[in-house]
Write a protein that holds these residues in place. Structure first.
Motif, PDB file in Angstrom:
ATOM      1  N   UNK A 422       2.148  -1.836  -5.870  1.00  0.00           N
ATOM      2  CA  UNK A 422       1.386  -0.805  -6.769  1.00  0.00           C
ATOM      3  C   UNK A 422      -0.211  -0.732  -6.152  1.00  0.00           C
ATOM      4  N   UNK A 423      -0.856   0.178  -5.930  1.00  0.00           N
ATOM      5  CA  UNK A 423      -2.103   0.211  -5.662  1.00  0.00           C
ATOM      6  C   UNK A 423      -2.947   1.357  -6.792  1.00  0.00           C
ATOM      7  N   UNK A 424      -4.067   0.691  -7.187  1.00  0.00           N
ATOM      8  CA  UNK A 424      -4.938   1.702  -8.033  1.00  0.00           C
ATOM      9  C   UNK A 424      -6.135   1.854  -7.265  1.00  0.00           C
ATOM     10  N   UNK A 425      -7.024   2.966  -7.348  1.00  0.00           N
ATOM     11  CA  UNK A 425      -8.036   3.563  -6.937  1.00  0.00           C
ATOM     12  C   UNK A 425      -9.102   3.660  -8.080  1.00  0.00           C
ATOM     13  N   UNK A 426     -10.272   3.147  -8.240  1.00  0.00           N
ATOM     14  CA  UNK A 426     -11.258   3.270  -9.400  1.00  0.00           C
ATOM     15  C   UNK A 426     -11.854   4.705  -9.179  1.00  0.00           C
ATOM     16  N   UNK A 427     -11.818   5.420 -10.235  1.00  0.00           N
ATOM     17  CA  UNK A 427     -12.511   6.639 -10.340  1.00  0.00           C
ATOM     18  C   UNK A 427     -13.587   6.379 -11.165  1.00  0.00           C
ATOM     19  N   UNK A 428     -14.812   6.870 -10.974  1.00  0.00           N
ATOM     20  CA  UNK A 428     -16.157   6.677 -11.844  1.00  0.00           C
ATOM     21  C   UNK A 428     -16.482   8.245 -12.241  1.00  0.00           C
ATOM     22  N   UNK A 429     -16.641   8.407 -13.379  1.00  0.00           N
ATOM     23  CA  UNK A 429     -16.804   9.664 -13.814  1.00  0.00           C
ATOM     24  C   UNK A 429     -16.110  10.871 -13.022  1.00  0.00           C
ATOM     25  N   UNK A 430     -14.813  10.509 -12.849  1.00  0.00           N
ATOM     26  CA  UNK A 430     -14.091  11.515 -12.193  1.00  0.00           C
ATOM     27  C   UNK A 430     -14.136  11.605 -10.740  1.00  0.00           C
ATOM     28  N   UNK A 431     -14.952  10.893 -10.335  1.00  0.00           N
ATOM     29  CA  UNK A 431     -14.993  10.905  -8.822  1.00  0.00           C
ATOM     30  C   UNK A 431     -14.586   9.466  -7.985  1.00  0.00           C
ATOM     31  N   UNK A 432     -13.570   9.468  -7.032  1.00  0.00           N
ATOM     32  CA  UNK A 432     -13.076   8.578  -6.443  1.00  0.00           C
ATOM     33  C   UNK A 432     -14.218   7.356  -5.885  1.00  0.00           C
ATOM     34  N   UNK A 433     -13.952   6.299  -6.113  1.00  0.00           N
ATOM     35  CA  UNK A 433     -14.795   5.231  -5.370  1.00  0.00           C
ATOM     36  C   UNK A 433     -14.030   4.480  -4.365  1.00  0.00           C
ATOM     37  N   UNK A 434     -14.869   3.475  -3.785  1.00  0.00           N
ATOM     38  CA  UNK A 434     -14.190   2.724  -2.596  1.00  0.00           C
ATOM     39  C   UNK A 434     -13.867   1.267  -3.137  1.00  0.00           C
ATOM     40  N   UNK A 435     -13.458   1.212  -4.529  1.00  0.00           N
ATOM     41  CA  UNK A 435     -12.722   0.183  -5.145  1.00  0.00           C
ATOM     42  C   UNK A 435     -11.240   0.156  -5.231  1.00  0.00           C
ATOM     43  N   UNK A 436     -10.413  -0.615  -4.818  1.00  0.00           N
ATOM     44  CA  UNK A 436      -9.219  -0.752  -5.162  1.00  0.00           C
ATOM     45  C   UNK A 436      -8.618  -1.964  -5.812  1.00  0.00           C
ATOM     46  N   UNK A 437      -7.228  -1.655  -6.624  1.00  0.00           N
ATOM     47  CA  UNK A 437      -6.640  -2.880  -7.294  1.00  0.00           C
ATOM     48  C   UNK A 437      -5.415  -2.767  -6.546  1.00  0.00           C
ATOM     49  N   UNK A 438      -5.129  -3.938  -5.697  1.00  0.00           N
ATOM     50  CA  UNK A 438      -3.394  -3.933  -4.801  1.00  0.00           C
ATOM     51  C   UNK A 438      -2.897  -5.110  -5.682  1.00  0.00           C
ATOM     52  N   UNK A 439      -1.523  -4.765  -5.949  1.00  0.00           N
ATOM     53  CA  UNK A 439      -0.584  -5.638  -6.504  1.00  0.00           C
ATOM     54  C   UNK A 439       0.548  -5.936  -5.564  1.00  0.00           C
ATOM     55  N   UNK A 440       0.685  -7.064  -4.978  1.00  0.00           N
ATOM     56  CA  UNK A 440       1.830  -7.494  -4.196  1.00  0.00           C
ATOM     57  C   UNK A 440       2.456  -8.538  -5.264  1.00  0.00           C
ATOM     58  N   UNK A 441       3.757  -8.790  -4.982  1.00  0.00           N
ATOM     59  CA  UNK A 441       4.590  -9.744  -5.752  1.00  0.00           C
ATOM     60  C   UNK A 441       4.037 -10.974  -6.437  1.00  0.00           C
ATOM     61  N   UNK A 442       2.963 -11.504  -5.458  1.00  0.00           N
ATOM     62  CA  UNK A 442       2.667 -12.870  -5.800  1.00  0.00           C
ATOM     63  C   UNK A 442       1.180 -13.106  -5.906  1.00  0.00           C
ATOM     64  N   UNK A 443       0.360 -11.830  -5.673  1.00  0.00           N
ATOM     65  CA  UNK A 443      -0.794 -11.820  -5.655  1.00  0.00           C
ATOM     66  C   UNK A 443      -1.473 -10.456  -5.979  1.00  0.00           C
ATOM     67  N   UNK A 444      -2.951 -10.616  -6.593  1.00  0.00           N
ATOM     68  CA  UNK A 444      -3.636  -9.310  -6.778  1.00  0.00           C
ATOM     69  C   UNK A 444      -4.820  -9.183  -6.223  1.00  0.00           C
ATOM     70  N   UNK A 445      -5.199  -8.121  -5.646  1.00  0.00           N
ATOM     71  CA  UNK A 445      -6.506  -8.167  -5.006  1.00  0.00           C
ATOM     72  C   UNK A 445      -7.397  -6.933  -5.508  1.00  0.00           C
ATOM     73  N   UNK A 446      -8.703  -7.257  -5.746  1.00  0.00           N
ATOM     74  CA  UNK A 446      -9.620  -6.308  -6.259  1.00  0.00           C
ATOM     75  C   UNK A 446     -10.465  -6.279  -5.274  1.00  0.00           C
ATOM     76  N   UNK A 447     -10.693  -5.126  -4.564  1.00  0.00           N
ATOM     77  CA  UNK A 447     -11.467  -5.170  -3.528  1.00  0.00           C
ATOM     78  C   UNK A 447     -12.501  -3.873  -3.429  1.00  0.00           C
ATOM     79  N   UNK A 448     -13.662  -4.157  -3.006  1.00  0.00           N
ATOM     80  CA  UNK A 448     -14.709  -3.248  -3.304  1.00  0.00           C
ATOM     81  C   UNK A 448     -15.687  -2.997  -1.628  1.00  0.00           C
ATOM     82  N   UNK A 449     -14.989  -1.658  -1.114  1.00  0.00           N
ATOM     83  CA  UNK A 449     -15.586  -1.741   0.190  1.00  0.00           C
ATOM     84  C   UNK A 449     -17.048  -0.815   0.081  1.00  0.00           C
TER      85      UNK A 449
END
Length: 468
Positions: A422-449
Motif C-alpha cells: 500500500x502507498x498513500x500520498x498526503x493531500x493538503x487542502x485538496x492538493x497533492x503534496x510530495x509526502x508519501x506513506x509506503x507500507x511494505x510487509x515488515x516496514x513502514x516509510x514516511x518520506x517527504x521529498x
C-alpha cells in the motif's frame, strides 16, 4: 573459609513455617542465624546443630520502635523462660531459637496465632503490597494510554519496554502474594476452629523465578543501554544511584533515630518527610543533569561542525544516510547540506529518522531541495496496524480544528513504483503534496521529498531503503 554468609529472603513475610524450616536446615549445615539484615539473612558459621526456630508476630511492633515495648518484653521474657532465645526482629516479625530437643511451642492457641498474623499483615504486608499493586496498575494504564496515542515512541524505546516488563512483573508478584495470603488466612481460620495449626504454603519457587527474571531483565537493559547510547547508560546508572541514595538515606535516618531512642511516631514522620525531601533533591539533580547533557560528551546527537547565520549558531551533521538527494537527482552542492540521522530501537521496533537539509547560508542560486524520511521496521507484526495508524493520525492531527476543505489527508495511490502493498500520498487542502506513506510487509516509510518525484525515483528510493 569465610565465617559469615548472606542470603536473600525469598519467603513471604507471613510464611512462618517456611522460614523456620529454612533456618533449621541452615543450622544443620553449620550456619546459625545472626540477624535479618537489609538485603536478607545474615548467618554465622558454627558447628552443625539441630536447632528449633519459631517465628512469631507482634502486631503492635514497628520498624521505627527504638526498642521492644513493655508487652513485647514480657513476651520475650516468657519465651526465654521456656528455653527460646530471641535472635532478631524485623518490624512485627520475631524469630526465636531453642537448642532443646523438644522445646515447648511458643504459641499454643491456633486462633490467637492466626489473629496475630492477620493483624500484623494488615499493618504492614497488605498495605504495602496493595500500594505497589496500585502503582503498578497506574503505570501499566499510562503505558497502555501511550500505546494507544503514541505507539511508535513507546515501542521503539528500550527503556519503555523494560519499564513495562518490570511493572508487570511487580504487579503479578504482588497479586500472587496477596491472593496467596488471603487464601491461607481463610483456610487457617477454619482450621483454627478445630484446634489445628495450618502450615503456610510458600511461594518460594515463584519468588526465585521472579528474582531471576529481574536479574536477567536488568542485564538485558544494561546491555541494550550500552548498545544504544552513552546517554542511555547514564540514565540507567542515575536510576541505580537514585534508588541507592534514597533507600540508603532512609535506612540511615531510621537507624539514627532509633539509636537516639526517638519514639516510633516521630521516627516514622521524620523518615517519611526525609524521604520526600531526598527524593525531590535527587529528581531536581537529575533534571539539571539532563538539561546539561546536550552540551558535551553526553549529547545525544551533536553536529560535526557549526556555523553562524544572522547571529545564531546552527549545527551541521555529516551522518551517513541510506538515501540522499544525490542518489535521486543531479543536484550539486553537497558542501552546503547537513546530513542528520537519528534512531531508536527495541525488541519490537527499529526506527530511523533521516534529514538532509540545506544550510541556511547556502547560496540561493543553488536551489537545493530537501529530503526527509522516517523508516520503521516492525519486528512484531501485532503492532503493524497500530504504527501505520500512528503515522496517519499525526499527519491528520489538526483536521478537527479546520474546515474540511483545508484538511490534510492521506489518499491511496498506485503502489507499483514502490513495490509495496500500500502507498498513500498526503493531500493538503485538496492538493497533492510530495509526502508519501509506503507500507511494505515488515516496514513502514514516511518520506517527504522536496520536489515531485518520478516513478523511477520512487523505485530507486524503495530499493535503497529496503536494503537497510
Amino acid at each position: 573459609m569465610k565465617d559469615k554468609k548472606r542470603t536473600l529472603m525469598l519467603y513471604s513475610l507471613y510464611d512462618h513455617t517456611g522460614i523456620a524450616r529454612y533456618l533449621e536446615d541452615q543450622a544443620a549445615q553449620g550456619w546459625r542465624l545472626e540477624k535479618l539484615g537489609t538485603w536478607g539473612w545474615v548467618f554465622r558459621r558454627t558447628e552443625p546443630q539441630r536447632l528449633h526456630y519459631a517465628v512469631t508476630y507482634f502486631p503492635k511492633a514497628s520498624v521505627y520502635d527504638p526498642g521492644p515495648s513493655e508487652d513485647q518484653q514480657v513476651m520475650q521474657d516468657y519465651c526465654a523462660a521456656a528455653g527460646w532465645e530471641l535472635v532478631t526482629t524485623n518490624g512485627q516479625m520475631q524469630i526465636f531459637v531453642s537448642e532443646a530437643e523438644n522445646p515447648p511451642p511458643v504459641e499454643t492457641d491456633p486462633a490467637v496465632q492466626v489473629a496475630n498474623i492477620h493483624r500484623a499483615m494488615k499493618r504492614s504486608f497488605l498495605p504495602s503490597y496493595l500500594v505497589l499493586m496500585g502503582l503498578s496498575g497506574l503505570m501499566f494504564a499510562m503505558l497502555l494510554w501511550q500505546l494507544w496515542t503514541d505507539p511508535i515512541d513507546l515501542l521503539t524505546s528500550t527503556n519503555n519496554f523494560f519499564t513495562a516488563f518490570f511493572w508487570t512483573l511487580l504487579f503479578v508478584l504482588c497479586l500472587v502474594e496477596v491472593l496467596g495470603y488471603l487464601r491461607w488466612h481463610r483456610r487457617a481460620r477454619l482450621a483454627a476452629r478445630d484446634g489445628q495449626f495450618l502450615p503456610v504454603r510458600s511461594h518460594k519457587r515463584f519468588q526465585r523465578a521472579a528474582f531471576s527474571l529481574v536479574i536477567l531483565g536488568l542485564a538485558a537493559w544494561v546491555l541494550a543501554s550500552v548498545l544504544d547510547s552513552r546517554r542511555a547508560v547514564v540514565f540507567a546508572l542515575c536510576g541505580v544511584v537514585y534508588a541507592a541514595v534514597l533507600f540508603g538515606s532512609i535506612r540511615l535516618i531510621t537507624w539514627f533515630l532509633k539509636r537516639r531512642k526517638v519514639s516510633a511516631k516521630v521516627n516514622r514522620g521524620v523518615t517519611l518527610l526525609s524521604s520526600v525531601v531526598v527524593s525531590f533533591l535527587c529528581i531536581v539533580g537529575l533534571a539539571l543533569g539532563v538539561l546539561r547533557m546536550d552540551d558535551g560528551w553526553l549529547g545525544e546527537h551533536q553536529g560535526a561542525e557549526t556555523y553562524t547565520w544572522y547571529g545564531m549558531t546552527w549545527d551541521v551533521y555529516h551522518d551517513q544516510l541510506p538515501l540522499t538527494v544525490e542518489d535521486l537527482t543531479d543536484a550539486a552542492g553537497a558542501d552546503w547540506y547537513s546530513y542528520e540521522w537519528t534512531g531508536d530501537t527495541s525488541p519490537l521496533l527499529a526506527q530511523m529518522e533521516c534529514r538532509q537539509r540545506p544550510r541556511l547560508d547556502a547560496p540561493e542560486e543553488l536551489d537545493l531541495p530537501e529530503l526527509e524520511y522516517e523508516l520503521l521496521k516492525v519486528r512484531a507484526p501485532l503492532f503493524y496496524d497500530l504504527c501505520k495508524g500512528d503515522f496517519i493520525q499525526w499527519a491528520e492531527q489538526h483536521n478537527d480544528k479546520l474546515p474540511q476543505e483545508y484538511w490534510d489527508v492521506y489518499e491511496p495511490v498506485d503502489p507499483a513504483p514502490w513495490g509495496a502493498e500500500e502507498v498513500y500520498q498526503l493531500y493538503r487542502a485538496g492538493e497533492p503534496s510530495d509526502q508519501y506513506l509506503v507500507c511494505w510487509p515488515d516496514r513502514i516509510l514516511e518520506i517527504d521529498f522536496g520536489w515531485t518525484p518520478t516513478a523511477d525515483q520512487c523505485a530507486l528510493a524503495a530499493e535503497k531503503l529496503l536494503a537497510v
